[in-house]
Design an enzyme around this catalytic site. Sequence first.
Site, PDB file in Angstrom:
ATOM      1  N   LYS A 132      -4.542   8.626  -1.758  1.00  0.00           N
ATOM      2  CA  LYS A 132      -3.291   9.011  -1.106  1.00  0.00           C
ATOM      3  C   LYS A 132      -3.850  10.166  -0.032  1.00  0.00           C
ATOM      4  O   LYS A 132      -2.774  10.240   1.162  1.00  0.00           O
ATOM      5  CB  LYS A 132      -2.138   9.545  -2.192  1.00  0.00           C
TER       6      LYS A 132
HETATM    7  C1  PLP Z   1      -1.458   5.040  -5.892  1.00  0.00           C
HETATM    8  C2  PLP Z   1      -2.588   4.726  -6.268  1.00  0.00           C
HETATM    9  C3  PLP Z   1      -3.107   3.261  -6.615  1.00  0.00           C
HETATM   10  C4  PLP Z   1      -2.115   2.115  -6.153  1.00  0.00           C
HETATM   11  O1  PLP Z   1      -1.825   2.067  -4.866  1.00  0.00           O
HETATM   12  P1  PLP Z   1      -0.624   1.125  -4.054  1.00  0.00           P
HETATM   13  O2  PLP Z   1      -0.622   1.644  -2.594  1.00  0.00           O
HETATM   14  O3  PLP Z   1       0.624   2.051  -4.752  1.00  0.00           O
HETATM   15  O4  PLP Z   1      -0.672  -0.209  -4.492  1.00  0.00           O
HETATM   16  C5  PLP Z   1      -4.140   3.032  -7.296  1.00  0.00           C
HETATM   17  N1  PLP Z   1      -5.265   3.799  -7.600  1.00  0.00           N
HETATM   18  C6  PLP Z   1      -4.785   5.197  -7.366  1.00  0.00           C
HETATM   19  C7  PLP Z   1      -5.828   6.103  -8.007  1.00  0.00           C
HETATM   20  C8  PLP Z   1      -3.573   5.495  -6.953  1.00  0.00           C
HETATM   21  O5  PLP Z   1      -3.637   6.943  -6.691  1.00  0.00           O
END
Ligand code: PLP
Length: 520
Positions: A132
């Site tokens: 993120k």
């Molecule tokens: C948010 C997240 C995901 C999922 O990603 P999306 O964009 O919501 O599909 C997968 N793995 C981790 C570690 C995340 O923080």
Amino acid sequence: MIANDATHMTAVYRMVEYKMYYLSTRNNKLRIRTMDAIKQGISQEGGLFVPETIPKLANRDFLEMADMDYRSRAFKVLSPFLTDYNPGDLKKIIDAAYGKDNFDCPDIAPVIKLDNNLFIQELWHGPTYAFKDMALQILPHLMTYAVSNTDEDKEIVILVATSGDTGKAALEGFRDVNGTQIIVFYPDEGVSTIQKLQMVTQQGENVHVAAVKGNFDDTQTGVKAIFTDDSYNKLLEERGKRFSSANSINWGRLVPQIVYYVSAYTDLLKNNDLAPGEKFNVVVPTGNFGNILAAYYAKNMGVPIDKLICASNRNNILTDFIKTGIYDTRRDFYKTISPSMDILISSNLERLLFELCGRQDRQIRMWMRELNETGRYKLDEESLNMLQSILWGGSADEEQTLKAIWDTYRQYKYIIDPHTAVGKWVYDEYREETGDTQKTILVSTASPFKFPGDVLKAIKDMEYIQGKDDFQVLEALASASGMKIPPGLMDLKYKPILHQTTLDAGNMRQVISNFLELDG
Ligand SMILES: *Cc1c(COP(=O)(O)O)cnc(C)c1O
């Protein structure tokens, strides 16, 4: 058309000052500027903003980018989408976001070669150790720039629903950013201990964090309802404030994610692991469908991605959807060891559906109304065929996830977190079922140190972790792996808890009003 003409066309195109506009998945007549799309986050009628056209990159662009660093690649990918940002300012924004103060690896999103077919792109070298950060380190800059360049006189209130990682990354990105407040809601039982500690110890003058009783979908649904609640938004406006979103429904979250797919491709070109134009697959551990959607946009920009492999955990609603065309939320919700993927309503799917059905907003409104009213919808045959030509879906249960961590460790001496492990399991399944041996990039979405107990359980055994607290487990993982504990995680042990509010999903408005002192 001969090459000269094409070059000439490009020049003319530039001269008429090409500007990107955005429409909404539920109103395709809308035409708003990038800055407004980023500031607003979600469209008034509940739709998501999408770019009017997808800019293209050619083979020579990719070859040129192979020699660039991450920041220059980012500029090349972002500038055609962000045409209202002055190019000089955009460069500064990119430098501020992807510098060595924020990322602990100079390549920012390095690609690791596990074998001749499988590559892992590590997206967790930012301040909160999950992918993120790739978007949330830049979004606050994009947002504040938009605010100061669009005669906005309101304070921006960032409202976040988190399944664990977005919350912390958004808090880090927005803390003490002038002209903003940030409020993060997380499901009280739905995040890992470390994720929770990262959020409740957050410092900053403008930050608010609260736990919502229930799961992520309850939290996300509550937050989305507030965004489209006219009377509450009006109240906020009267107090000189305006909501925006740092969730992946915000275009400003998605567009920076396109960059790392382009970057991964150009890295492989640079190392001669791929020939120019050679196709490859990507595997994405998926929850809200933001990350994999960014890969879809990268593909449409010209990156030769063949299959997008959508990996789900036990909450495998997307796997079923890709197989049958029926999106059915009437099912049990499971808490898993990959909590950031514990989601039944994947918001960003709406953007893909919009493209699949030929950008018919009417069709999107119908499907979304059906979803709201009945908990399910079904694609027509044509849209389903399109979906299946782009995506392949698979899932891993808890045992399979742990096994994938163990197998990867045994085979490559490389340690992956449970989310990435879901992807690894599905990748193996995909190869076995289809026989496709094209090169593949698996995106690694979190550092294994964010989920140390489960990782250690997989590579050692249950007894090894029994009786150890979370910090002893971190140390044990460091000694078992030979990797260093990320400094920001070890520190959590000594940080005071600053946020203790817990609420029912129905009380979100009241809690927000308290945080913002609206009633005072
Ligand atoms: C948010 C997240 C995901 C999922 O990603 P999306 O964009 O919501 O599909 C997968 N793995 C981790 C570690 C995340 O923080």
